[in-house]
Design an enzyme around this catalytic site. Structure first.
Site, PDB file in Angstrom:
ATOM      1  N   GLY A 222       0.793  -1.236   0.000  1.00 57.66           N
ATOM      2  CA  GLY A 222       0.000   0.000   0.000  1.00 57.66           C
ATOM      3  C   GLY A 222       0.818   1.275   0.000  1.00 57.66           C
TER       4      GLY A 222
ATOM      5  N   GLY B 125       3.556   1.692  -2.105  1.00 55.12           N
ATOM      6  CA  GLY B 125       4.260   1.827  -3.385  1.00 55.12           C
ATOM      7  C   GLY B 125       5.667   1.276  -3.352  1.00 55.12           C
TER       8      GLY B 125
ATOM      9  N   SER C 145       6.878  -1.604  -4.296  1.00 56.80           N
ATOM     10  CA  SER C 145       7.318  -2.291  -5.518  1.00 56.80           C
ATOM     11  C   SER C 145       7.628  -1.264  -6.606  1.00 56.80           C
ATOM     12  CB  SER C 145       6.271  -3.302  -5.991  1.00 56.80           C
ATOM     13  OG  SER C 145       5.062  -2.680  -6.322  1.00 56.80           O
ATOM     14  N   ALA C 146       6.793  -0.257  -6.736  1.00 61.28           N
ATOM     15  CA  ALA C 146       7.028   0.764  -7.766  1.00 61.28           C
ATOM     16  C   ALA C 146       8.316   1.528  -7.476  1.00 61.28           C
ATOM     17  CB  ALA C 146       5.847   1.723  -7.823  1.00 61.28           C
ATOM     18  N   ALA C 147       8.520   1.889  -6.208  1.00 52.14           N
ATOM     19  CA  ALA C 147       9.723   2.656  -5.836  1.00 52.14           C
ATOM     20  C   ALA C 147      10.979   1.847  -6.151  1.00 52.14           C
ATOM     21  CB  ALA C 147       9.664   3.015  -4.354  1.00 52.14           C
TER      22      ALA C 147
ATOM     23  N   ASP D 231       1.028   3.511  -9.767  1.00 51.94           N
ATOM     24  CA  ASP D 231       2.052   3.474  -8.716  1.00 51.94           C
ATOM     25  C   ASP D 231       3.402   3.949  -9.243  1.00 51.94           C
ATOM     26  OD1 ASP D 231       0.014   2.401  -7.272  1.00 51.94           O
ATOM     27  OD2 ASP D 231       1.035   0.554  -6.719  1.00 51.94           O
TER      28      ASP D 231
HETATM   29  C1  MEV Z   1      -2.146  -0.924  -6.053  1.00 48.94           C
HETATM   30  O1  MEV Z   1      -1.318   0.037  -5.400  1.00 48.94           O
HETATM   31  C2  MEV Z   1      -3.237  -0.210  -6.779  1.00 48.94           C
HETATM   32  C3  MEV Z   1      -4.220  -1.118  -7.527  1.00 48.94           C
HETATM   33  O2  MEV Z   1      -5.211  -0.250  -8.093  1.00 48.94           O
HETATM   34  C4  MEV Z   1      -3.541  -1.899  -8.638  1.00 48.94           C
HETATM   35  C5  MEV Z   1      -3.073  -1.027  -9.787  1.00 48.94           C
HETATM   36  O3  MEV Z   1      -3.477   0.117  -9.899  1.00 48.94           O
HETATM   37  O4  MEV Z   1      -2.313  -1.561 -10.608  1.00 48.94           O
HETATM   38  C6  MEV Z   1      -4.920  -2.094  -6.601  1.00 48.94           C
END
Ligand code: MEV
Length: 313
Positions: A98, A100, A102-104, A145
């Protein structure tokens, strides 16, 4: 040595809805993941992951992280068949669902590789590489993200469902808005939760469309309210967004309990943020005093971690 960093993020409105092409609002936060890339004599890549974490997060995500690293390297056309690299992740972003993480991780890696291999990637290209990395974590990321992680600030994001580039706008507020983020300590699988919502949508499209209809007008009101800094209204809309996410079945007892605690201690609104079924909640607060009070209440209520931050400028 090449270095790079990526920000954590919080979704203010629209997790899950964004996957289906509806607009969402997200903000980069100040905590970052850093990456350092050094060359080695052996082919391939090795990893040291020093990021702080919610217990069990890195272990649970390791396989996905490996695919994501492969994806970023392949996307950037880096050949590691003769000589290799060592990747080291660190920074002050605590890895949790929640926030971010993985994105970071993907953004930091793309920037560090660009630095080490003199690729000259601008933010657009970093974002594209990070999107490929995010695909390692779940097959169909919306891209929100990695976009918030790359650019920071406040982002209005709409995915193009036909596969074209997303539209996103960077919004500026006249003053920063205070938020408190709290973790349930539970690591969720984005792949599983997004997949489950999709299965439910396909099984009952009328039910899903009913929820989406309300969200559509809600997110436009949220944008207007944010830009006008009408925080009472933003808070109420966050509360309502949380209810819609409950209807989508992506909340859980632990998240609901933190949301209730934040509201009871002066938050203007609160909701889960990100994947849900664990991970984090976010509470909007009017000022520093309430920020402290809500943070203490969340800690007393058993939050695994609490972060005080702001966004918008
Ligand atoms: C995850 O941080 C957010 C979701 O909406 C997935 C996505 O946007 O790829 C659940």
């Amino acid at each position: 040595m090449g270095v790079g960093s990526g920000r954590g993020k919080t979704i203010l409105f629209g997790e899950h809805f964004v996957v289906y092409g509806l607009p969402a609002l997200a903000a980069g936060i100040s905590s970052t993941t850093t990456a350092r890339v050094t060359r080695t004599d052996s082919p391939g890549w090795t990893l040291t992951d020093n990021r702080p974490e919610m217990p069990g997060y890195k272990e649970k995500k390791l396989d996905e992280q490996r695919v994501s690293i492969e994806n970023v390297i392949r996307h950037l056309g880096i050949d590691l068949s003769e000589t290799g690299i060592h990747i080291e992740f660190g920074g002050d972003l605590v890895c949790a669902s929640g926030i971010g993480a993985s994105a970071a991780n993907c953004v930091a890696l793309a920037r560090a590789l660009s630095d080490e291999f003199s690729l000259g990637l601008d933010d657009e290209k970093v974002n594209e590489a990070a999107y490929e990395g995010e695909r390692g974590y779940h097959g169909t990321p919306s891209g929100i993200d990695n976009t918030a992680s790359t650019f920071g600030g406040l982002v209005w994001y709409v995915r193009d469902l036909s596969g074209g580039p997303p539209t996103f706008e960077r919004l500026k507020l006249a003053r920063p808005v205070h938020i408190v983020i709290a973790s349930t300590g539970i690591t969720a699988s984005t792949k599983e939760v997004v997949g489950d919502v999709r299965a439910k949508k396909e099984a009952n499209p009328e039910w899903f469309d009913g929820i989406v209809d309300e969200y559509k007008s809600l997110v436009h009101s949220a944008r207007d309210a944010l830009l006008a800094l009408d925080l009472d209204r933003v808070g109420k809309l966050m509360d309502r967004n949380h209810t819609l996410l409950q209807q989508l079945t992506v909340s859980c007892e632990e998240l609901d309990s933190l949301v209730t605690t934040a509201r009871a201690h002066g938050a203007l609104g609160a909701k889960l943020t990100g994947t849900g079924r664990g991970g984090n909640m976010i509470a909007l607060v009017p000022d520093e005093r309430v920020k402290q009070r809500v943070a203490e209440a969340l800690t007393d209520a058993g939050a695994a971690a609490v972060w005080l931050t702001s966004f918008g400028t």
